[in-house]
Design a protein around this motif. Sequence first.
Motif, PDB file in Angstrom:
ATOM      1  N   LEU A  12       0.830  -1.216   0.000  1.00 51.57           N
ATOM      2  CA  LEU A  12       0.000   0.000   0.000  1.00 51.57           C
ATOM      3  C   LEU A  12       0.865   1.268   0.000  1.00 51.57           C
ATOM      4  O   LEU A  12       0.540   2.257  -0.653  1.00 51.57           O
ATOM      5  N   LEU A  13       1.957   1.211   0.758  1.00 51.46           N
ATOM      6  CA  LEU A  13       2.866   2.369   0.779  1.00 51.46           C
ATOM      7  C   LEU A  13       3.477   2.581  -0.601  1.00 51.46           C
ATOM      8  O   LEU A  13       3.629   3.718  -1.058  1.00 51.46           O
ATOM      9  N   ASP A  14       3.813   1.485  -1.274  1.00 54.42           N
ATOM     10  CA  ASP A  14       4.346   1.590  -2.638  1.00 54.42           C
ATOM     11  C   ASP A  14       3.306   2.196  -3.569  1.00 54.42           C
ATOM     12  O   ASP A  14       3.610   3.085  -4.371  1.00 54.42           O
ATOM     13  N   LEU A  15       2.081   1.687  -3.462  1.00 60.07           N
ATOM     14  CA  LEU A  15       1.019   2.215  -4.321  1.00 60.07           C
ATOM     15  C   LEU A  15       0.822   3.710  -4.049  1.00 60.07           C
ATOM     16  O   LEU A  15       0.696   4.510  -4.980  1.00 60.07           O
ATOM     17  N   GLY A  16       0.820   4.065  -2.763  1.00 61.82           N
ATOM     18  CA  GLY A  16       0.668   5.474  -2.398  1.00 61.82           C
ATOM     19  C   GLY A  16       1.746   6.323  -3.029  1.00 61.82           C
ATOM     20  O   GLY A  16       1.471   7.376  -3.620  1.00 61.82           O
ATOM     21  N   ALA A  17       2.990   5.857  -2.943  1.00 60.82           N
ATOM     22  CA  ALA A  17       4.107   6.612  -3.519  1.00 60.82           C
ATOM     23  C   ALA A  17       3.927   6.765  -5.027  1.00 60.82           C
ATOM     24  O   ALA A  17       4.172   7.836  -5.595  1.00 60.82           O
ATOM     25  N   ALA A  18       3.465   5.710  -5.674  1.00 57.25           N
ATOM     26  CA  ALA A  18       3.283   5.761  -7.130  1.00 57.25           C
ATOM     27  C   ALA A  18       2.162   6.737  -7.515  1.00 57.25           C
ATOM     28  O   ALA A  18       2.306   7.518  -8.456  1.00 57.25           O
ATOM     29  N   LEU A  19       1.051   6.704  -6.768  1.00 52.91           N
ATOM     30  CA  LEU A  19      -0.081   7.579  -7.108  1.00 52.91           C
ATOM     31  C   LEU A  19       0.279   9.049  -6.879  1.00 52.91           C
ATOM     32  O   LEU A  19      -0.074   9.925  -7.674  1.00 52.91           O
ATOM     33  N   VAL A  20       0.979   9.308  -5.777  1.00 57.87           N
ATOM     34  CA  VAL A  20       1.400  10.677  -5.485  1.00 57.87           C
ATOM     35  C   VAL A  20       2.340  11.182  -6.593  1.00 57.87           C
ATOM     36  O   VAL A  20       2.243  12.323  -7.051  1.00 57.87           O
ATOM     37  N   THR A  21       3.233  10.311  -7.042  1.00 60.00           N
ATOM     38  CA  THR A  21       4.174  10.709  -8.098  1.00 60.00           C
ATOM     39  C   THR A  21       3.451  10.925  -9.426  1.00 60.00           C
ATOM     40  O   THR A  21       3.781  11.845 -10.181  1.00 60.00           O
ATOM     41  N   ALA A  22       2.464  10.080  -9.688  1.00 56.95           N
ATOM     42  CA  ALA A  22       1.696  10.232 -10.931  1.00 56.95           C
ATOM     43  C   ALA A  22       1.026  11.606 -10.960  1.00 56.95           C
ATOM     44  O   ALA A  22       1.057  12.314 -11.974  1.00 56.95           O
ATOM     45  N   GLU A  23       0.445  11.989  -9.826  1.00 53.39           N
ATOM     46  CA  GLU A  23      -0.208  13.291  -9.766  1.00 53.39           C
ATOM     47  C   GLU A  23       0.829  14.418  -9.875  1.00 53.39           C
ATOM     48  O   GLU A  23       0.575  15.460 -10.472  1.00 53.39           O
TER      49      GLU A  23
END
Lengths: 377, 385
Positions: free
Chosen positions: A235-246
């Motif tokens: 989940l932390l990885d996914l969070g990091a990816a979504l934040v970076t995408a934005e």
Amino acid sequence: MNFGFTEEQELLRAEVRKFLDQNAPLERVREIVEAEDGPGNDPALWARMAELGWVGLNMPEAHGGVGLDLETLLVVLEETGRSLFPSPLISTVLAAKAIERFGSEEQQARWIPGLADGSKVGTFAFMERSDTLGPEGVETLAKPDGDELILSGEKLFVSDAAAADLTVVAVRSGSDAPSLSLVVVEKDTAGASAADFEAMDLTKRIGKLTLEDARVGTDCVLGEQGAAWPSIQWLLDLGAALVTAEAVGAAEAALEITTEFAKGRIQFDEQIGKFQGVKHPLADIYVDVESFRSLVYYAIWALDQDADDARLAVSRAKAYCADAFPQSAIMGVQLHGGVGYTWEYDIQLYLKRAKWVRPMFGDADHHYERVALLGDL
Amino acid sequence: MDFQLSEEEEAFRQEVASFLDEHLPEGQGRTPEFQAKWTEAIREKRWVGFSWPEDVGGGGGGIMEQVILKDEMAKRKAPALGSCFMGLAWVGPSIIQYGTEEQKQKYIPDILDGKYQWCTGYSEPDSGSDLASLKCKCEREGDEYVVNGQKIWTSIAMWSKMMILLVRTETEVKSKHDGITCLLVEMDTPGIEVRPIKNMSGGAMFAEVFFDDVRVPVENRLGDEGQGWQVTISALASERSSIAEVHGLIRKIEEVKDLARNTIRGGRAMSDDPGIRRRIAQAETKVEAMRLNGMRFLTKQLKGEPLGSETSINKLHRADLEIGLGELALEILGSSSTLMGGEEAEKGGAWAKFSLNWPEVVIGGGTPNIQRNIIAERILGLPKD
């Protein structure tokens, strides 16, 4: 081999951009986030986005979502990033993803439909006073009591803490470091209270969730009790990816705003964009944005595929972005000269977003160290 | 997005892999006998000039096949495909596009066979980044051109039999890009003098070349008179998405990692130093960004869109890495980084030399600041200065 988007995804991008340009230009964004005692977002716009299927885009069809992949969600996030659109989209997606991936069919049916249709806001709470992303940093205790758990502790820097109707919380179930669990805590739970902090980036709400002997049923535990650390890491990885995408969208917009300024501003009888002292930093920003764009596109694809190198890919993307985005926003303000310092000009909004992005789900130090470890160093 | 190979691509990859496994056995020393056998095998396989049309002796390989081939070769550290470096990189493509039938027959087979080297006479003392301002004088006399002037930074001029040369045939022109003509010149023509230039690492790879009433037959002109700029530009545009360079950089980073693991200073391996760890991770991340940027460019090419100025992105990254990795290695080494040879020097001073040779890649083909101008003006649309 195709490192590009489908026609449908490009159409979606155009549609989201049009929607946001019409309904949430930066003047409107400022109104929404500067309103005294306001929720920090526009509930009516959020409801319309949910209706259009953008909130539930990545959530399972069986529970009211659209069932598309993260890659398609990425397209929406780039656009919300460009517009600095204030909404609990990333938080809600993370909560839904936790429930979808680690929860039972019953739990999915209980919570996901509300998240997908926009009637409920979700979020994920990991960080505590220790301010570390390691499992040892979680001290919030989950004490078993019959078919209930008694939760006590304080989760900090929780995105959309006050707005969240349900929070997926990382809690401690045993004394050894990785013995953690994921628990869903609903808003009206006795002993649970949330409040937002005074944040620098007004377009992102961030706060705390206090748990004082809050009781939740064991049916609120996602997956196996005490064995959630791998799920939490994911989940932390996914969070990091979504934040970076934005962040890709936001950084791109900041570059565009500054480039336009450099074309319009005349000094020494010339457009300042003609000077290499202005041109070269802008070119460097372009190189950085395109590069963390490539890195995060691949990271999202790797997460979609559950690829072996997904974790490494996420760390590379977030690390690059956490360094480059704040630097480029600082340069953006600098190139604006005096007006860059004003509340009135928009470039400062992007600088604040960059500063929000930096620590979120791990800063450059954290992620570069992971790149080193995963690279056998 | 889809990063998997298609069935045909996968079949081609396997064909390449098994050919390489057969011809590059593990631990094979790069002896002259091996080199001769390798050269014969890749010529027969038509991998030299792999992307060139089959009717001129090339392999007719598509873009994706080129990438797969280079990828598999880089993994095995295979020797280069062919030995006539500049001939294969841009002289050949220019001749194929602009040359006469006679020129193609005369030069292309020799380039493919690596019979001799070509060098490139573009830069002049006063025309570096501003190449189109070149002045090397050229006047027509009957069936000959007479060349007078000077070129500089001409790599391997002293070992080349032929030169692709840009000269000015017209001085009264509206745009400096007009009036430039491209000639194919034999280096043993009377009046040519080559003076090697010693570089800062002590070696000499490039030279000054002087032209004193050098007579070149008109039939050695490539393209029309005054068309030289287009001939040059189109050759440089045949440049690919830089994916192959990434493998070289990945290997360099592995070497830096080994160096960090094996260098003990103050009782501690340098690979435990947080600053060094972060910088290695940063370099690795940047190379991965290059690889993925390259894949995005490749996707564009595969869709039939021309590659524009975005390739400058990876040129800037590469410049940064070529310089940065050398500096990082020297910092890891500490005091011994100052040595160029002898037993106290790590690997006989190889890192010290590496740290002095980046200009070959970083300056040639456009300096970093020229790349920044290209991005700012052609992509961001900022006014030209």
